[in-house]
Design a protein around this motif. Structure first.
Motif, PDB file in Angstrom:
ATOM      1  N   ARG A   1       0.869  -1.183   0.000  1.00 54.54           N
ATOM      2  CA  ARG A   1       0.000   0.000   0.000  1.00 54.54           C
ATOM      3  C   ARG A   1       0.902   1.229   0.000  1.00 54.54           C
ATOM      4  NH1 ARG A   1      -2.098  -1.539   4.818  1.00 54.54           N
ATOM      5  NH2 ARG A   1      -2.120  -3.607   3.867  1.00 54.54           N
TER       6      ARG A   1
ATOM      7  N   THR B   1      -2.007   3.091   6.127  1.00 53.07           N
ATOM      8  CA  THR B   1      -3.405   3.172   5.710  1.00 53.07           C
ATOM      9  C   THR B   1      -3.913   1.813   5.233  1.00 53.07           C
ATOM     10  OG1 THR B   1      -2.704   3.812   3.483  1.00 53.07           O
ATOM     11  CG2 THR B   1      -3.190   5.588   5.028  1.00 53.07           C
ATOM     12  N   ASP B   2      -5.223   1.749   5.032  1.00 49.87           N
ATOM     13  CA  ASP B   2      -5.829   0.524   4.511  1.00 49.87           C
ATOM     14  C   ASP B   2      -5.397   0.306   3.068  1.00 49.87           C
ATOM     15  OD1 ASP B   2      -7.187   0.140   6.888  1.00 49.87           O
ATOM     16  OD2 ASP B   2      -8.963   1.243   6.211  1.00 49.87           O
TER      17      ASP B   2
ATOM     18  N   LYS C   1      -6.090  -0.388  -0.758  1.00 51.98           N
ATOM     19  CA  LYS C   1      -7.179  -0.154  -1.709  1.00 51.98           C
ATOM     20  C   LYS C   1      -7.453  -1.424  -2.508  1.00 51.98           C
ATOM     21  CE  LYS C   1      -6.907   4.821  -2.615  1.00 51.98           C
ATOM     22  NZ  LYS C   1      -6.645   5.845  -3.651  1.00 51.98           N
TER      23      LYS C   1
ATOM     24  N   TYR D   1     -15.585   0.969   0.278  1.00 57.14           N
ATOM     25  CA  TYR D   1     -14.259   1.198   0.864  1.00 57.14           C
ATOM     26  C   TYR D   1     -14.115   2.649   1.313  1.00 57.14           C
ATOM     27  CZ  TYR D   1      -9.253   2.368   0.734  1.00 57.14           C
ATOM     28  OH  TYR D   1      -8.008   2.873   1.021  1.00 57.14           O
ATOM     29  N   TYR D   2     -14.445   3.590   0.422  1.00 56.23           N
ATOM     30  CA  TYR D   2     -14.326   5.002   0.768  1.00 56.23           C
ATOM     31  C   TYR D   2     -15.314   5.388   1.873  1.00 56.23           C
ATOM     32  CZ  TYR D   2     -11.213   6.033  -3.179  1.00 56.23           C
ATOM     33  OH  TYR D   2     -10.150   6.082  -4.041  1.00 56.23           O
TER      34      TYR D   2
ATOM     35  N   ASN E   1     -16.485   3.523   4.294  1.00 58.85           N
ATOM     36  CA  ASN E   1     -16.000   3.031   5.588  1.00 58.85           C
ATOM     37  C   ASN E   1     -14.758   3.801   6.045  1.00 58.85           C
ATOM     38  OD1 ASN E   1     -17.993   1.051   5.701  1.00 58.85           O
ATOM     39  ND2 ASN E   1     -16.741  -0.456   4.620  1.00 58.85           N
ATOM     40  N   ARG E   2     -13.875   4.114   5.108  1.00 58.99           N
ATOM     41  CA  ARG E   2     -12.621   4.786   5.461  1.00 58.99           C
ATOM     42  C   ARG E   2     -12.849   6.215   5.932  1.00 58.99           C
ATOM     43  NH1 ARG E   2      -7.259   5.185   1.505  1.00 58.99           N
ATOM     44  NH2 ARG E   2      -6.102   6.691   2.754  1.00 58.99           N
ATOM     45  N   THR E   3     -13.850   6.889   5.338  1.00 57.42           N
ATOM     46  CA  THR E   3     -14.087   8.300   5.663  1.00 57.42           C
ATOM     47  C   THR E   3     -15.306   8.505   6.552  1.00 57.42           C
ATOM     48  OG1 THR E   3     -15.484   8.660   3.707  1.00 57.42           O
ATOM     49  CG2 THR E   3     -13.092   8.949   3.430  1.00 57.42           C
TER      50      THR E   3
END
Length: 249
Positions: free
Chosen positions: A12, A170-171, A173, A208-209, A211-213
């Motif tokens: 990542r 970070t997670d 992608k 994904y976005y 959950n991440r934000t």
């Protein structure tokens, strides 16, 4: 699964680094790994510029678009397509190599050689517990980057790579589905299947976005990429490459 594969699959981009420089031994190891990459016909048509000087890093960070991790990292590498040495050895050996050097084919060779060397560097760095981030923004202001790094004709800085000790991870992608990337025997051209795979991936990326934000961002991959492609960028590249006496034929 062995350690090499685990390292590759765990990749990542890292954009936050500790204030800790790489050692000379680490730098030499990474460059040696880069040089161990495959190279077309042994031509070795690339060079790597390492940047330690903090003021130079700061200027590069501004040129690439105010990216702080270009300034703050353990070491910054710039990978270049390089056919300068080939021009010189042609002159030394009394051989007319310019037509070949100035062909699209050899330009592609230089790009591919540099990319292969860079990916070897990335994998080696991550195997050492370091983090990396490719910096394509180097091409935002190539004329200024060239002046700063003092590259001669037939040498083009292609991209940078920030390497260092991660301070924040970070997670990962999610990538496009395996069956969308890999084609057996021939390129599969069932448009409906193709688009259906992308729609499924769009939902994965949106989730994904989200959950991440925590709900602040939900854009789909198709939305993100088409918005980016709709805006023309770095349209000076062909003229720049030709000015540097590469890809003229």
């Amino acid at each position: 699964m062995n350690d090499v594969i685990s390292t590759i699959l765990n990749h990542r981009s890292i954009r936050h680094f500790e204030d800790k420089p790489l050692s000379e031994e680490q730098i030499k190891t990474l460059v040696s790994c880069a040089q161990s990459a495959a190279t077309s016909s042994y031509i070795q048509a690339y060079s790597i510029i390492g940047v330690k000087d903090q003021e130079t890093k700061k200027k590069l960070a501004e040129l690439v678009g105010s990216q702080p991790y270009v300034e703050n990292n353990g070491h910054f590498f710039v990978f270049c397509a390089d056919l300068y040495r080939h021009m010189l050895i042609g002159e030394e050996e009394g051989k007319n190599v310019l037509s070949s050097i100035e062909s699209t084919e050899k330009f592609m060779v230089a790009l591919i050689d540099a990319a292969l060397a860079a990916q070897n560097t990335a994998i080696a760095a991550e195997s050492m517990g370091l983090g990396i981030c490719y910096i394509g923004g180097i091409r935002n202001n190539l004329n200024e980057v060239q002046k700063l790094l003092k590259t001669p004709e037939r040498v083009i800085p292609l991209f940078g790579m920030a390497i260092g000790y991660p301070s924040k991870i970070t997670d990962q992608k999610p990538r496009l589905p395996f069956e969308h990337i890999y084609h057996e025997e021939v390129y599969q051209q069932d448009t409906e299947v193709y688009l259906d795979q992308i729609r499924g991936y769009d939902q994965v990326i949106s989730d994904y976005y989200n959950n991440r934000t925590k709900g602040k961002r939900k854009d789909r991959w198709s939305e993100q990429i088409t918005n980016m492609l709709e805006k023309q960028s770095r349209m000076y590249m062909r003229e720049f490459v030709q000015k540097n006496k590469l890809d003229l034929q």
